[in-house]
Design a protein around this motif. Structure first.
Motif, PDB file in Angstrom:
ATOM      1  N   SER A 135       0.407  -1.358   0.616  1.00 57.11           N
ATOM      2  CA  SER A 135      -0.163   0.068   0.243  1.00 57.11           C
ATOM      3  C   SER A 135       0.690   1.498  -0.050  1.00 57.11           C
ATOM      4  CB  SER A 135      -0.907  -0.127   1.634  1.00 57.11           C
ATOM      5  OG  SER A 135      -0.836   1.013   2.084  1.00 57.11           O
ATOM      6  N   PRO A 136       0.118   2.298  -0.967  1.00 61.23           N
ATOM      7  CA  PRO A 136       0.999   3.571  -0.910  1.00 61.23           C
ATOM      8  C   PRO A 136       1.594   4.657   0.691  1.00 61.23           C
ATOM      9  CG  PRO A 136      -0.648   4.031  -1.938  1.00 61.23           C
ATOM     10  CD  PRO A 136      -1.159   2.932  -1.646  1.00 61.23           C
ATOM     11  N   GLU A 137       0.727   3.532   1.646  1.00 59.14           N
ATOM     12  CA  GLU A 137       0.955   4.490   3.054  1.00 59.14           C
ATOM     13  C   GLU A 137       1.953   3.436   3.590  1.00 59.14           C
ATOM     14  OE1 GLU A 137      -2.147   3.428   2.249  1.00 59.14           O
ATOM     15  OE2 GLU A 137      -2.619   5.290   1.076  1.00 59.14           O
ATOM     16  N   ARG A 138       2.323   2.467   3.777  1.00 53.34           N
ATOM     17  CA  ARG A 138       3.251   1.403   4.064  1.00 53.34           C
ATOM     18  C   ARG A 138       4.773   2.142   4.091  1.00 53.34           C
ATOM     19  NH1 ARG A 138       1.914  -4.100   3.953  1.00 53.34           N
ATOM     20  NH2 ARG A 138       3.994  -4.177   5.306  1.00 53.34           N
ATOM     21  N   ARG A 139       5.509   2.291   5.320  1.00 46.11           N
ATOM     22  CA  ARG A 139       6.486   3.263   5.421  1.00 46.11           C
ATOM     23  C   ARG A 139       8.488   2.128   4.494  1.00 46.11           C
ATOM     24  NH1 ARG A 139       9.336   1.902  11.565  1.00 46.11           N
ATOM     25  NH2 ARG A 139       9.483   0.216  10.557  1.00 46.11           N
ATOM     26  N   LEU A 140       7.923   1.383   4.168  1.00 49.88           N
ATOM     27  CA  LEU A 140       8.984   0.537   4.013  1.00 49.88           C
ATOM     28  C   LEU A 140       8.975  -0.233   3.020  1.00 49.88           C
ATOM     29  CD1 LEU A 140      11.749  -0.840   4.460  1.00 49.88           C
ATOM     30  CD2 LEU A 140      10.627  -2.861   5.086  1.00 49.88           C
ATOM     31  N   PHE A 141       9.200   0.494   1.643  1.00 52.61           N
ATOM     32  CA  PHE A 141       8.527   0.602   0.332  1.00 52.61           C
ATOM     33  C   PHE A 141       7.147   0.625  -0.011  1.00 52.61           C
ATOM     34  CE2 PHE A 141      11.844  -3.353   1.637  1.00 52.61           C
ATOM     35  CZ  PHE A 141      13.108  -2.599   0.711  1.00 52.61           C
ATOM     36  N   PRO A 142       6.713   1.484  -0.654  1.00 52.86           N
ATOM     37  CA  PRO A 142       5.359   1.790  -0.334  1.00 52.86           C
ATOM     38  C   PRO A 142       5.399   2.114  -1.317  1.00 52.86           C
ATOM     39  CG  PRO A 142       6.363   4.489   0.648  1.00 52.86           C
ATOM     40  CD  PRO A 142       7.639   2.689   0.795  1.00 52.86           C
ATOM     41  N   ASN A 143       4.037   1.711  -2.249  1.00 50.89           N
ATOM     42  CA  ASN A 143       3.376   1.304  -3.381  1.00 50.89           C
ATOM     43  C   ASN A 143       4.483   0.581  -4.732  1.00 50.89           C
ATOM     44  OD1 ASN A 143       1.425   1.755  -5.406  1.00 50.89           O
ATOM     45  ND2 ASN A 143       2.903   3.743  -5.825  1.00 50.89           N
ATOM     46  N   CYS A 144       5.276  -0.217  -3.762  1.00 46.52           N
ATOM     47  CA  CYS A 144       6.004  -1.369  -4.748  1.00 46.52           C
ATOM     48  C   CYS A 144       5.640  -2.629  -4.921  1.00 46.52           C
ATOM     49  CB  CYS A 144       7.439  -1.544  -3.966  1.00 46.52           C
ATOM     50  SG  CYS A 144       8.380   0.450  -4.047  1.00 46.52           S
ATOM     51  N   TRP A 145       5.819  -3.427  -5.281  1.00 49.38           N
ATOM     52  CA  TRP A 145       5.565  -4.679  -5.816  1.00 49.38           C
ATOM     53  C   TRP A 145       6.582  -5.477  -5.178  1.00 49.38           C
ATOM     54  CZ3 TRP A 145       1.306  -6.135  -7.502  1.00 49.38           C
ATOM     55  CH2 TRP A 145       0.661  -5.641  -8.958  1.00 49.38           C
ATOM     56  N   ASP A 146       6.005  -6.818  -4.575  1.00 50.14           N
ATOM     57  CA  ASP A 146       6.853  -7.540  -3.327  1.00 50.14           C
ATOM     58  C   ASP A 146       6.615  -8.783  -3.113  1.00 50.14           C
ATOM     59  OD1 ASP A 146       8.607  -7.859  -0.948  1.00 50.14           O
ATOM     60  OD2 ASP A 146       8.135  -6.515   0.199  1.00 50.14           O
ATOM     61  N   HIS A 165       8.823   1.622  -9.049  1.00 49.94           N
ATOM     62  CA  HIS A 165       8.272   2.962  -7.670  1.00 49.94           C
ATOM     63  C   HIS A 165       9.220   2.607  -6.974  1.00 49.94           C
ATOM     64  CE1 HIS A 165       4.704   4.247  -8.750  1.00 49.94           C
ATOM     65  NE2 HIS A 165       3.880   3.085  -9.160  1.00 49.94           N
ATOM     66  N   ARG A 166      10.390   1.382  -7.665  1.00 51.16           N
ATOM     67  CA  ARG A 166      11.769   1.319  -6.728  1.00 51.16           C
ATOM     68  C   ARG A 166      13.067   2.669  -7.441  1.00 51.16           C
ATOM     69  NH1 ARG A 166      12.284  -3.470  -3.248  1.00 51.16           N
ATOM     70  NH2 ARG A 166      10.160  -4.464  -3.066  1.00 51.16           N
ATOM     71  N   PHE A 168      -3.193  -7.723  -6.569  1.00 46.21           N
ATOM     72  CA  PHE A 168      -1.925  -9.024  -7.026  1.00 46.21           C
ATOM     73  C   PHE A 168      -1.831  -9.013  -8.443  1.00 46.21           C
ATOM     74  CE2 PHE A 168      -6.054 -11.146  -6.774  1.00 46.21           C
ATOM     75  CZ  PHE A 168      -5.944 -12.039  -7.362  1.00 46.21           C
ATOM     76  N   ARG A 169      -0.517  -9.728  -8.656  1.00 48.76           N
ATOM     77  CA  ARG A 169      -0.599 -10.356  -9.903  1.00 48.76           C
ATOM     78  C   ARG A 169       0.587 -12.133  -9.657  1.00 48.76           C
ATOM     79  NH1 ARG A 169       1.149  -5.620 -13.585  1.00 48.76           N
ATOM     80  NH2 ARG A 169      -0.541  -4.251 -13.895  1.00 48.76           N
ATOM     81  N   TRP A 170      -0.039 -12.325 -10.733  1.00 42.70           N
ATOM     82  CA  TRP A 170       0.366 -13.608 -10.973  1.00 42.70           C
ATOM     83  C   TRP A 170       1.625 -13.506 -12.226  1.00 42.70           C
ATOM     84  CZ3 TRP A 170       1.742 -17.922  -8.264  1.00 42.70           C
ATOM     85  CH2 TRP A 170       0.540 -18.307  -7.166  1.00 42.70           C
ATOM     86  N   LEU A 171       3.257 -13.422 -12.034  1.00 43.85           N
ATOM     87  CA  LEU A 171       3.942 -12.908 -13.245  1.00 43.85           C
ATOM     88  C   LEU A 171       4.881 -13.689 -13.710  1.00 43.85           C
ATOM     89  CD1 LEU A 171       5.440  -9.750 -11.491  1.00 43.85           C
ATOM     90  CD2 LEU A 171       3.886 -10.210 -13.203  1.00 43.85           C
ATOM     91  N   GLY A 172       4.883 -13.745 -15.083  1.00 42.78           N
ATOM     92  CA  GLY A 172       5.843 -14.567 -15.367  1.00 42.78           C
ATOM     93  C   GLY A 172       7.431 -14.597 -15.773  1.00 42.78           C
ATOM     94  N   GLU A 173       8.063 -15.524 -16.433  1.00 40.17           N
ATOM     95  CA  GLU A 173       9.716 -14.418 -15.941  1.00 40.17           C
ATOM     96  C   GLU A 173       9.491 -13.404 -17.065  1.00 40.17           C
ATOM     97  OE1 GLU A 173      14.153 -17.279 -16.603  1.00 40.17           O
ATOM     98  OE2 GLU A 173      12.162 -18.189 -17.398  1.00 40.17           O
ATOM     99  N   GLU A 174       9.217 -13.243 -18.040  1.00 41.06           N
ATOM    100  CA  GLU A 174       9.232 -12.299 -19.415  1.00 41.06           C
ATOM    101  C   GLU A 174       8.354 -11.089 -18.349  1.00 41.06           C
ATOM    102  OE1 GLU A 174       4.954 -14.496 -19.472  1.00 41.06           O
ATOM    103  OE2 GLU A 174       7.086 -15.153 -19.613  1.00 41.06           O
ATOM    104  N   ASP A 175       7.999 -11.379 -17.622  1.00 42.98           N
ATOM    105  CA  ASP A 175       6.891 -10.298 -16.576  1.00 42.98           C
ATOM    106  C   ASP A 175       8.531  -9.253 -15.678  1.00 42.98           C
ATOM    107  OD1 ASP A 175       5.097 -10.557 -18.113  1.00 42.98           O
ATOM    108  OD2 ASP A 175       4.413 -12.574 -16.891  1.00 42.98           O
TER     109      ASP A 175
END
Length: 149
Positions: free
Chosen positions: A26-37, A125-126, A111-118
């Motif tokens: 979430s954008p409100e998170r202190r650590l890595f806001p709005n980032c995929w993880d 946002h990193r 959320f997303r399911w990503l393949g190797e090409e993605d």
């Protein structure tokens, strides 16, 4: 300030198509806001890495770990909060409806399911020089190939 790094466990959840699960913080998170993880978090006092792994998967998705396929790696980094961390990440399979994770309200937005090409999406946002989450994903895909999946 602690002198020892914080210990973390992370899950690279794989589906039947060989894709990996990622969620946006979430954008409100202190650590890595709005980032995929990946799914994961800090070990609680007295908790082992694999116990933390299983707990975090259930807390963040509602799924349960059915199989730990192997360790992807151990990563050291300093968070936006200035604290050093050591994260041990694992490839896992889970039980549950993979189309409907139960994301933690206020912590994750999608959320997303990503393949190797993605994997380039993971840089969104990193810091340009960071690349850690993408590198972890690339190493997870390499680990999947090495075990024939």
């Amino acid at each position: 300030m602690p002198t020892e790094p914080l210990r973390c466990a992370g899950a690279l959840i794989v589906d039947d198509d060989g894709r990996l699960f990622f969620q946006r913080r979430s954008p409100e998170r202190r650590l890595f806001p709005n980032c995929w993880d990946i799914v994961g978090g800090h070990l609680e006092p007295g908790e082992g890495v694999e116990d933390a792994l299983r707990r975090e998967v259930t807390e963040e998705t509602g799924w349960t770990v059915s199989h730990v396929l192997g360790q992807v790696g151990e990563y050291r980094y300093t968070g936006d909060d200035g604290l050093d961390r050591v994260e041990t990440d694992f490839l896992v399979r889970v039980d549950g409806d993979l189309a409907r994770p139960r994301l933690e309200a206020g912590k994750h937005t999608e959320f997303r399911w990503l393949g190797e090409e993605d994997v380039a999406l993971l840089d969104e946002h990193r810091d340009v020089n960071n690349g850690l989450i993408r590198r972890i994903a690339e190493e997870a895909f390499a680990a999947l190939h090495s075990i024939g999946r």
